[in-house]
Enzyme design. Sequence first.
Site, PDB file in Angstrom:
ATOM      1  N   ASP A 287     -10.257   0.059   5.981  1.00 38.86           N
ATOM      2  CA  ASP A 287      -8.741   0.262   6.027  1.00 38.86           C
ATOM      3  C   ASP A 287      -8.659   1.412   7.179  1.00 38.86           C
ATOM      4  O   ASP A 287      -7.698   1.024   8.202  1.00 38.86           O
ATOM      5  CB  ASP A 287      -8.085   0.399   5.053  1.00 38.86           C
ATOM      6  CG  ASP A 287      -6.749  -0.478   5.027  1.00 38.86           C
ATOM      7  OD1 ASP A 287      -6.443  -1.033   5.963  1.00 38.86           O
ATOM      8  OD2 ASP A 287      -6.344  -0.669   3.961  1.00 38.86           O
TER       9      ASP A 287
ATOM     10  N   GLY B 203      -7.691  -3.864   1.905  1.00 38.51           N
ATOM     11  CA  GLY B 203      -8.395  -3.955   2.937  1.00 38.51           C
ATOM     12  C   GLY B 203      -7.839  -4.001   4.320  1.00 38.51           C
ATOM     13  O   GLY B 203      -6.933  -4.079   4.592  1.00 38.51           O
TER      14      GLY B 203
ATOM     15  N   SER C 286      -7.045  -5.444   7.308  1.00 34.77           N
ATOM     16  CA  SER C 286      -6.693  -6.832   7.490  1.00 34.77           C
ATOM     17  C   SER C 286      -5.175  -6.509   8.328  1.00 34.77           C
ATOM     18  O   SER C 286      -4.215  -6.084   7.796  1.00 34.77           O
ATOM     19  CB  SER C 286      -6.503  -7.671   6.293  1.00 34.77           C
ATOM     20  OG  SER C 286      -5.890  -8.835   6.751  1.00 34.77           O
TER      21      SER C 286
ATOM     22  N   LYS D 174       0.836  -1.128  -0.113  1.00 34.44           N
ATOM     23  CA  LYS D 174       0.124   0.021  -0.099  1.00 34.44           C
ATOM     24  C   LYS D 174       0.928   1.245   0.075  1.00 34.44           C
ATOM     25  O   LYS D 174       1.749   1.326   0.978  1.00 34.44           O
ATOM     26  CB  LYS D 174      -0.694  -0.113   1.227  1.00 34.44           C
ATOM     27  CG  LYS D 174      -1.965  -1.264   1.152  1.00 34.44           C
ATOM     28  CD  LYS D 174      -2.613  -1.462   2.460  1.00 34.44           C
ATOM     29  CE  LYS D 174      -3.387  -2.434   2.586  1.00 34.44           C
ATOM     30  NZ  LYS D 174      -4.316  -2.672   3.951  1.00 34.44           N
TER      31      LYS D 174
ATOM     32  N   ARG E 202       1.289  -0.819  12.608  1.00 31.65           N
ATOM     33  CA  ARG E 202       2.845  -0.271  12.911  1.00 31.65           C
ATOM     34  C   ARG E 202       2.654   1.195  12.473  1.00 31.65           C
ATOM     35  O   ARG E 202       3.449   2.190  13.243  1.00 31.65           O
ATOM     36  CB  ARG E 202       3.713  -1.069  12.007  1.00 31.65           C
ATOM     37  CG  ARG E 202       3.580  -0.760  10.513  1.00 31.65           C
ATOM     38  CD  ARG E 202       4.591  -1.541   9.692  1.00 31.65           C
ATOM     39  NE  ARG E 202       4.208  -2.771   9.832  1.00 31.65           N
ATOM     40  CZ  ARG E 202       4.746  -3.933   8.766  1.00 31.65           C
ATOM     41  NH1 ARG E 202       5.637  -3.570   7.875  1.00 31.65           N
ATOM     42  NH2 ARG E 202       4.235  -5.017   8.536  1.00 31.65           N
ATOM     43  N   ASN E 203       1.942   1.873  11.718  1.00 30.29           N
ATOM     44  CA  ASN E 203       1.819   3.297  11.679  1.00 30.29           C
ATOM     45  C   ASN E 203       1.197   4.011  12.615  1.00 30.29           C
ATOM     46  O   ASN E 203       1.643   5.095  13.033  1.00 30.29           O
ATOM     47  CB  ASN E 203       0.882   3.567  10.157  1.00 30.29           C
ATOM     48  CG  ASN E 203       1.392   3.208   8.879  1.00 30.29           C
ATOM     49  OD1 ASN E 203       2.147   3.927   8.481  1.00 30.29           O
ATOM     50  ND2 ASN E 203       0.919   2.043   8.395  1.00 30.29           N
TER      51      ASN E 203
ATOM     52  N   VAL F 142       9.066  -1.359   7.876  1.00 32.73           N
ATOM     53  CA  VAL F 142       8.652  -0.192   7.113  1.00 32.73           C
ATOM     54  C   VAL F 142       7.411   0.603   7.785  1.00 32.73           C
ATOM     55  O   VAL F 142       6.369  -0.054   7.813  1.00 32.73           O
ATOM     56  CB  VAL F 142       8.537  -0.572   5.614  1.00 32.73           C
ATOM     57  CG1 VAL F 142       8.013   0.529   4.817  1.00 32.73           C
ATOM     58  CG2 VAL F 142       9.964  -1.011   4.932  1.00 32.73           C
TER      59      VAL F 142
ATOM     60  N   LYS G  39      -4.858   6.069   3.790  1.00 30.82           N
ATOM     61  CA  LYS G  39      -5.243   5.699   5.167  1.00 30.82           C
ATOM     62  C   LYS G  39      -4.118   5.641   6.047  1.00 30.82           C
ATOM     63  O   LYS G  39      -3.828   6.001   7.386  1.00 30.82           O
ATOM     64  CB  LYS G  39      -5.856   4.956   5.227  1.00 30.82           C
ATOM     65  CG  LYS G  39      -5.533   3.308   4.744  1.00 30.82           C
ATOM     66  CD  LYS G  39      -4.730   2.658   5.619  1.00 30.82           C
ATOM     67  CE  LYS G  39      -3.868   1.366   5.021  1.00 30.82           C
ATOM     68  NZ  LYS G  39      -2.994   0.556   6.110  1.00 30.82           N
TER      69      LYS G  39
ATOM     70  N   GLU H 290       4.974   2.710   6.269  1.00 30.41           N
ATOM     71  CA  GLU H 290       4.570   3.398   5.078  1.00 30.41           C
ATOM     72  C   GLU H 290       3.989   4.725   5.056  1.00 30.41           C
ATOM     73  O   GLU H 290       4.172   5.521   3.913  1.00 30.41           O
ATOM     74  CB  GLU H 290       3.594   2.330   4.261  1.00 30.41           C
ATOM     75  CG  GLU H 290       3.853   0.683   3.799  1.00 30.41           C
ATOM     76  CD  GLU H 290       4.933   1.205   2.487  1.00 30.41           C
ATOM     77  OE1 GLU H 290       5.089   2.282   2.126  1.00 30.41           O
ATOM     78  OE2 GLU H 290       5.488   0.114   2.070  1.00 30.41           O
TER      79      GLU H 290
END
Length: 330
Positions: free
Chosen positions: A241, A133, A135, A106, A252-253, A276, A188, A278
């Site tokens: 999402d 989506g 998940s 993503k 993690r974001n 990572v 997102k 993102e």
Amino acid sequence: MSKVSFIGGGSFGTALAILLAEKGNTVSIYNRDKKVVDDININRRNDKYIKNLEILSNIKAFDNLEKATENTEYIVLAIPSHTIRSICKQLKSKIKQETIIISIAKGIEEHTDKRLSEVIKEELNNPIVVLSGPSHAEEVVLKLPTTLVVSSENMNSASEVQNLFMTSFFRVYTNQDLVGVEVGGAVKNIIALAAGILDGLGYGDNTKAALMTRGMKEISRIGSALGGREETFYGLTGMGDLIVTCTSNHSRNRKAGLLIGSGMGVDKAIKEIGMVVEGVKACKAFYELKEKIGVSMPITDILYKVLFEKKDPKLGIEELMLREKKSEIF
């Protein structure tokens, strides 16, 4: 049954590999880290990315890309967005033209502003399907009900991938709006990073509700400007999402944002996460893109200043709150 090759052996890729192996498919995982490969093949585990999980015997790992993708019918790109192009260049001479490429990454490519399916298409002539989506790997491996979306320029390929992944706990819908599906999944991450910062600063539910709602507007605004359909952004790959990534302890974001909001530097926070994030790359890419095409994204503006110009997050929130008065709907 089919042969499926995963490029990348991270948490979500591993979770999907197990799902497909349990359906009787032959699954290979490519990872450059010999320790990960040995852990999978010898110990039947992948503790670097997802602990206490048994890897089935019909999953084999390789640190050689050609061996991992030999005679494969499907390739799942389970790698960070910034590595997509280089991996596709390597795959070009190694795979059959009818092999379906499935992207679960993503983001958009930095500097070119291309969606990841566009990047793949520039490098490979294969059918391309995006799977996206709400998940998290940790819930997929527990077989908790999960719903995702597949999209493609070729809906026959999308339907094929829908059938490949569908189980009693993993439901897959199709959506023809490839642009909307990809943009929603990328933007997102920006809002989720901001949500984590709010949590780190100690703000409450009112603040997060405002952030997510106005963040949803930014997703819809930039996505529509790029050619996506608005209804897609209020579906699983947009709103769905967004909800899971802004609220989950698995995100993690959000976790990176939490560390930043608690006073940790951006680079140190990313290092602490160990994978990572993102949202950081997406924030820079979409900030530059929205400047080019003239789309208003005030949350993205402030987050960019926090991440790359060392702006105090509290002052950033105050700046958002004191913006010019306007109607909610515009």
